[in-house]
Design an enzyme around this catalytic site. Structure first.
Site, PDB file in Angstrom:
ATOM      1  N   ASP A 228      35.232  61.802 -49.911  1.00 16.54           N
ATOM      2  CA  ASP A 228      34.909  60.993 -48.733  1.00 16.54           C
ATOM      3  C   ASP A 228      33.631  61.487 -48.042  1.00 16.54           C
ATOM      4  O   ASP A 228      33.635  61.794 -46.848  1.00 16.54           O
ATOM      5  CB  ASP A 228      36.075  61.028 -47.748  1.00 16.54           C
TER       6      ASP A 228
ATOM      7  N   ALA B 284      35.742  63.236 -31.413  1.00 16.68           N
ATOM      8  CA  ALA B 284      35.825  62.211 -32.457  1.00 16.68           C
ATOM      9  C   ALA B 284      37.295  61.881 -32.684  1.00 16.68           C
ATOM     10  O   ALA B 284      38.169  62.738 -32.543  1.00 16.68           O
ATOM     11  CB  ALA B 284      35.178  62.698 -33.752  1.00 16.68           C
TER      12      ALA B 284
ATOM     13  N   ALA C 100      43.628  61.682 -37.319  1.00 18.41           N
ATOM     14  CA  ALA C 100      43.508  62.830 -36.406  1.00 18.41           C
ATOM     15  C   ALA C 100      42.341  62.644 -35.447  1.00 18.41           C
ATOM     16  O   ALA C 100      41.548  61.710 -35.575  1.00 18.41           O
ATOM     17  CB  ALA C 100      43.324  64.114 -37.219  1.00 18.41           C
TER      18      ALA C 100
ATOM     19  N   SER D 181      41.608  57.679 -38.000  1.00 17.33           N
ATOM     20  CA  SER D 181      42.913  57.044 -38.181  1.00 17.33           C
ATOM     21  C   SER D 181      44.053  58.051 -38.181  1.00 17.33           C
ATOM     22  O   SER D 181      45.146  57.769 -37.708  1.00 17.33           O
ATOM     23  CB  SER D 181      42.930  56.253 -39.489  1.00 17.33           C
TER      24      SER D 181
END
Length: 557
Positions: A305, A148, A153, A151
């Protein structure tokens, strides 16, 4: 030729200027990851956007508003994509602002895809700089391709020498060099927007900047993960058995590298895979709502988040039941005890119809429009990636005034920005995402009732908390007999009003679930759920109060 140039000052100066510009450009690009160019690009486009709106967003030009919004949205998107890094996050935040036109939502959707990854050679260099050893020395295996990329890491799967499978999160190399200037430019743009468009933005800039800086410190993220795990263990009931936070490997964790246990699981918003495992969507979603309600009202340490990529579900290690795993602990907010108490009381007061308390708390927080604030608290029309926009079927002569009306409503929503609890910026984000996730799964749980019950439980079981005043009587002025009797009666009325409200909300919820199932049996379609009903109510409220129509997608996940 050189002697000829020596006698031509203009050519000589031009050559020196060109050489100087080229050298500066190369130094900026290769030594500072184009920091100067990125910020010049941002400020230049910011000036163009400001001028575009100042000249074209005027009465009598309503027919061109849609083209104006689309033109500006594409310009901002271009800047975010070219600059990369934190600008991807800024773009995602812009896409989440509910008062922006629909063009922003449609344009910015691409920013929610995976960001470009850096090469393995760069990853190898960062690991050596941070941990003092190469990946081959630390790990038995290390995936050269990230699983994955975001933005800030990217994540690689690896195996330690002892056979433990771990996830290694690597910060992209340009972030530390760019973050200072990026955040400085962000604050400049906030001030410019406030100056030119009279919208309150700068009051939250420092708070957001501080949390973004914390998000780029992986040691801070590791501490967040451990504190979140501790809070889960201390939670009442069975929450500690239903939730798991991956354990951090501190030996291989630094400011820019974080190593934690690898967890195999599936996204909880994939209903087919959940059901294929024999797991109930209701059980999984109930766990998700429970853990974040516990964070908001009990621990006060809140994951800001919780989008679907940061929540997975795995088989419980000791049973066949599902266990929810919380990932990515970089962005957390810590709430004060005063805020936790007042916010819980606010929820209780909404359900018990305690208008004086609602008014008192809202005014104490500098909120001018109490009705709008209470509606937003319960129904949350602020989903990431979606937008509120003016009804394009409206008369063009009215369109300008209606957009101005929305702007004025936002501008005057807060009476005092200094009094507004900044925790609500991220608490609201958490609740928006949880609501959107519940809707995506077909509204299997009554999110609002769970939140209200958790809020009340956090206040304790004393009857005094059901009185009309949110603050207790001053100890030097004990209540009179009449006041005690009034408090006694008021507390019972508030309690039973609260319970009755929850009962009727639950009744509506179960009726909506029954209707959903009936539509599925008869028509073969899922149909609208409880969250859809709430969304419909919010659309009507926004239409009545502000003269705007909310996009049907404004409440989607």
């Amino acid at each position: 030729m050189f002697r000829s140039l020596a006698h031509r000052p203009l050519l000589r100066r031009g050559l020196l200027l060109t050489t100087g510009i080229t050298t500066a450009w190369a130094a900026d690009k290769y030594a500072y990851d184009s920091t100067i160019q990125r910020n010049v690009r941002t400020l230049y486009n910011g000036a163009l956007i400001t001028a575009d709106y100042k000249w074209n967003f005027v009465e009598g030009n309503a027919a061109n508003f849609e083209a104006l919004h689309e033109r500006v949205a594409n310009r901002i998107l271009s800047v975010c994509k070219e600059n990369g890094g934190l600008y991807i996050k800024f773009g995602q935040q812009i896409a989440a602002v509910p008062v922006l036109p629909a063009a922003y939502n449609k344009t910015f959707k691409v920013l929610f895809d995976d960001a470009p990854a850096v090469s393995y050679a760069v990853v190898e260099k960062i690991i050596e700089e941070e941990l003092g050893q190469s990946p081959d020395q630390i790990f038995e295996t290390f995936s050269r391709t990230p699983l994955a990329s975001a933005s800030i890491a990217q994540v690689h799967r690896a195996t330690l020498k002892d056979g433990s499978v771990v996830a290694v999160k690597i910060q992209k190399p340009e972030i530390q060099r760019q973050i200072g200037w990026d955040l400085f430019t962000y604050k400049i743009l906030c001030r410019a927007m406030e100056f030119f468009f009279d919208l309150p933005l700068t009051w939250q800039a420092d708070y957001i900047e501080r949390h973004i800086r914390q998000e780029t410190d992986f040691e801070n993220e590791a501490r967040n993960a451990e504190l979140a795990a501790k809070n889960v263990r201390e939670a009442p009931g069975s929450l500690s058995d239903r939730i798991h936070v991956p354990k951090v490997n501190w030996k291989y964790t630094s400011k820019r590298v974080m190593t934690a246990e690898w967890i195999e699981g599936i996204r909880f918003t994939n209903p087919e895979l959940l059901e294929g495992q024999g797991w109930s969507k209701k059980e999984v979603m109930r766990t998700v709502v429970d853990v974040f309600a516990d964070q908001i009202f009990r621990s006060g340490f809140i994951h800001a988040d919780p989008h679907p990529g940061n929540i997975i579900v795995r088989k419980h290690p000791t049973s066949s039941r599902p266990q929810v795993v919380l990932l990515d602990h970089g962005l957390y907010v810590t709430c004060s005890e005063t805020f936790k108490h007042d916010y819980a009381v606010f929820w209780k007061a909404i359900f018990s119809g305690d208008l004086p308390t609602i008014q008192s708390i809202a005014e104490g927080w500098g909120v001018r429009d109490v009705q709008m604030f209470a509606s937003a608290t319960l129904q949350k029309p602020w989903t990431p990636g979606k937008a509120v926009h003016v009804d394009t079927s409206a008369n063009l002569e009215d369109l300008f005034q209606r957009q101005v009306k929305m702007k004025e409503s936002v501008k005057t929503f807060l009476n005092n920005t200094q009094s507004f609890p900044k925790e609500l910026i991220f608490v609201g984000r958490n609740m928006n995402l949880v609501r959107a996730n519940n809707k995506f799964l077909g509204s299997p749980v009554n999110r609002i009732n769970i939140m209200a019950n958790t809020a009340v439980q956090s206040l304790g079981n004393n009857w005094s908390m059901w009185g009309s005043n949110r603050n207790s009587q001053h100890p030097l002025h004990p209540p009179s007999t009449i006041e005690r009797f009034t408090q006694l009666v008021t507390s019972r009325i508030n309690y039973w009003t609260f319970r009755a409200t929850l009962f009727f909300t639950a009744l509506v919820f179960h009726m909506s679930r029954a209707a959903q199932k009936m539509r599925y049996v008869v028509l073969g379609v899922q149909g609208a759920g409880f969250e859809d009903m709430i969304d419909g109510g919010m659309r009507r409220t926004m239409q009545d109060q502000f003269g705007v129509t909310i996009d049907d997608e404004a409440f989607s996940g």
